[in-house]
Design an enzyme around this catalytic site. Structure first.
Site, PDB file in Angstrom:
ATOM      1  N   ASP A 128      60.664 -20.447  10.563  1.00  0.00           N
ATOM      2  CA  ASP A 128      61.509 -21.250   9.688  1.00  0.00           C
ATOM      3  C   ASP A 128      62.040 -20.375   8.572  1.00  0.00           C
ATOM      4  O   ASP A 128      61.276 -19.857   7.758  1.00  0.00           O
ATOM      5  CB  ASP A 128      60.704 -22.421   9.112  1.00  0.00           C
ATOM      6  CG  ASP A 128      61.556 -23.292   8.206  1.00  0.00           C
ATOM      7  OD1 ASP A 128      62.294 -24.138   8.735  1.00  0.00           O
ATOM      8  OD2 ASP A 128      61.490 -23.122   6.971  1.00  0.00           O
ATOM      9  N   TYR A 179      66.636 -17.306   1.377  1.00  0.00           N
ATOM     10  CA  TYR A 179      65.379 -16.565   1.242  1.00  0.00           C
ATOM     11  C   TYR A 179      65.628 -15.064   1.165  1.00  0.00           C
ATOM     12  O   TYR A 179      64.696 -14.299   0.875  1.00  0.00           O
ATOM     13  CB  TYR A 179      64.447 -16.863   2.410  1.00  0.00           C
ATOM     14  CG  TYR A 179      64.026 -18.306   2.547  1.00  0.00           C
ATOM     15  CD1 TYR A 179      64.272 -19.247   1.549  1.00  0.00           C
ATOM     16  CD2 TYR A 179      63.382 -18.749   3.707  1.00  0.00           C
ATOM     17  CE1 TYR A 179      63.886 -20.574   1.696  1.00  0.00           C
ATOM     18  CE2 TYR A 179      62.985 -20.075   3.855  1.00  0.00           C
ATOM     19  CZ  TYR A 179      63.244 -20.976   2.865  1.00  0.00           C
ATOM     20  OH  TYR A 179      62.871 -22.294   3.019  1.00  0.00           O
ATOM     21  N   LYS A 235      68.797 -22.159   7.253  1.00  0.00           N
ATOM     22  CA  LYS A 235      69.379 -23.180   6.368  1.00  0.00           C
ATOM     23  C   LYS A 235      70.577 -22.593   5.649  1.00  0.00           C
ATOM     24  O   LYS A 235      70.563 -21.425   5.239  1.00  0.00           O
ATOM     25  CB  LYS A 235      68.339 -23.661   5.356  1.00  0.00           C
ATOM     26  CG  LYS A 235      67.043 -24.146   5.982  1.00  0.00           C
ATOM     27  CD  LYS A 235      66.036 -24.556   4.929  1.00  0.00           C
ATOM     28  CE  LYS A 235      64.656 -24.722   5.523  1.00  0.00           C
ATOM     29  NZ  LYS A 235      64.008 -23.406   5.847  1.00  0.00           N
ATOM     30  N   HIS A 259      70.558 -26.962   3.308  1.00  0.00           N
ATOM     31  CA  HIS A 259      69.328 -26.689   2.560  1.00  0.00           C
ATOM     32  C   HIS A 259      69.054 -27.740   1.479  1.00  0.00           C
ATOM     33  O   HIS A 259      67.914 -28.168   1.293  1.00  0.00           O
ATOM     34  CB  HIS A 259      69.396 -25.298   1.936  1.00  0.00           C
ATOM     35  CG  HIS A 259      68.060 -24.688   1.678  1.00  0.00           C
ATOM     36  ND1 HIS A 259      67.856 -23.323   1.618  1.00  0.00           N
ATOM     37  CD2 HIS A 259      66.852 -25.236   1.458  1.00  0.00           C
ATOM     38  CE1 HIS A 259      66.587 -23.065   1.384  1.00  0.00           C
ATOM     39  NE2 HIS A 259      65.948 -24.218   1.275  1.00  0.00           N
TER      40      HIS A 259
END
Length: 322
Positions: free
Chosen positions: A73, A78, A103, A136
């Site tokens: 995931d 990130y 996302k 997101h």
């Protein structure tokens, strides 16, 4: 490849909308839930939030793959998808054996920007398709007054990517009921997944019920309560009685609630421990005890309270224990 786990079972697990909870039997980390479009998704994933884009982070992702995780995931926000892509390429694990989620970054919402962002994510991950793509967050700072219009345009791009076969399932993250109802007014295809913060002390029951009634699969982020539940005396006492650790109890709680979950860590022992949740079961009494810890405001980030985020991001980093 499927992880046969306890007892050698590999049968897919029915979606929560068609299953009585919490009587769930799960065989192993690669046992599948079935999304509303028939796509199968491993019940346990490896989360990459705050996994650093360096050798330490790469070692963590590599360890997860070596331990049999086949669900990764991630998210563009990130800032580590290029590292994840390199590790996947070097691992030798065939692409079709890994369920890969990304996302959309908040600042890339909107029809044209979403399509371009999707291409960048594919390039960073070194793949030509995603298994799951999520919006997101429902709102973007600075454009809160236009969020419904922006979400509608973003979701139109998601639907096109899905219909073109570039992503196997589409969904949202951190959408509460009023966000989902707004999206429903514009969508031709409803989300297959909603990934929200879920743990025994923050259960978001209204959103969970709304999704389960419509066959939208829940995914639970922060299943250990940002690491706080690892130190909770009540969870620790239950874990000691069961011969497990507090993190394993929380992950098992999520699975028995019918949630996919993706605990994260850079520590090999913790990654391994988080996967060892298929050799025990929480009793109805255990589940009821954990359910009784629910609160309404024990969240990390609230999707409608953007002014809090800077302070809460700092707190999440302090508390994470990655």
């Amino acid at each position: 490849m499927q992880d046969k786990g306890m007892g050698g079972r590999t049968a897919p697990v029915a979606t929560p909308v068609s299953r009585a909870l919490p009587q769930v039997q799960l065989a192993g980390k690669c046992d599948r839930y079935v999304l509303s479009n028939g796509v199968e998704i491993p019940c346990l994933g490896f989360g990459t939030y705050m996994i650093p884009n360096d050798d330490e982070g790469a070692a963590a992702v590599r360890a997860a793959l070596d331990l049999g995780f086949r669900h990764i995931d991630g998210a563009a926000n990130y800032n580590n998808e290029d590292m994840v892509g390199r590790v996947l390429a070097e691992s030798g694990v065939p692409r079709n054996e890994v369920f890969l989620t990304s996302k959309l970054k908040n600042t890339e919402q909107g029809y044209e920007k979403t399509l371009a962002a999707f291409d960048r994510t594919l390039a960073d991950l070194g793949t030509d398709y995603l298994d799951l793509y999520l919006i997101h967050w429902p709102k973007v700072a600075g454009t809160e007054d236009r969020w419904e219009e922006i979400i509608a345009d973003t979701w139109r791009a998601f639907e096109e990517l899905y219909e073109a076969g570039r992503v196997r399932a589409i969904g949202v993250s951190n959408f509460l009921v009023h966000h989902l109802e707004t999206l429903e007014r514009h969508a031709r295809i409803m989300p297959h997944v909603d990934q929200i913060e879920l743990n025994p002390t923050y259960q978001q029951r209204e959103t969970v019920a709304w999704c389960e009634e419509r066959g939208i699969q829940l995914e639970a982020w922060a299943p250990l309560g940002r690491g706080r539940l690892m130190r909770d005396e009540h969870v620790l006492a239950l874990a000691e009685r069961l011969g497990k650790d507090a993190g394993q109890v929380c992950v098992r709680w999520a699975l028995q609630k019918g949630f996919i979950t993706m605990p994260k860590s850079t520590k090999l022992a913790r990654i391994k421990s988080n996967s060892e949740v298929f050799d025990f079961e929480l009793s109805p009494e255990d589940m009821a005890l954990l359910d009784s810890y629910n609160t309404d405001d024990n969240y990390t980030f609230h999707p409608d309270r953007l002014a809090e985020w800077a302070e809460r991001v700092a707190a999440a980093h302090r508390e994470s224990g990655v």
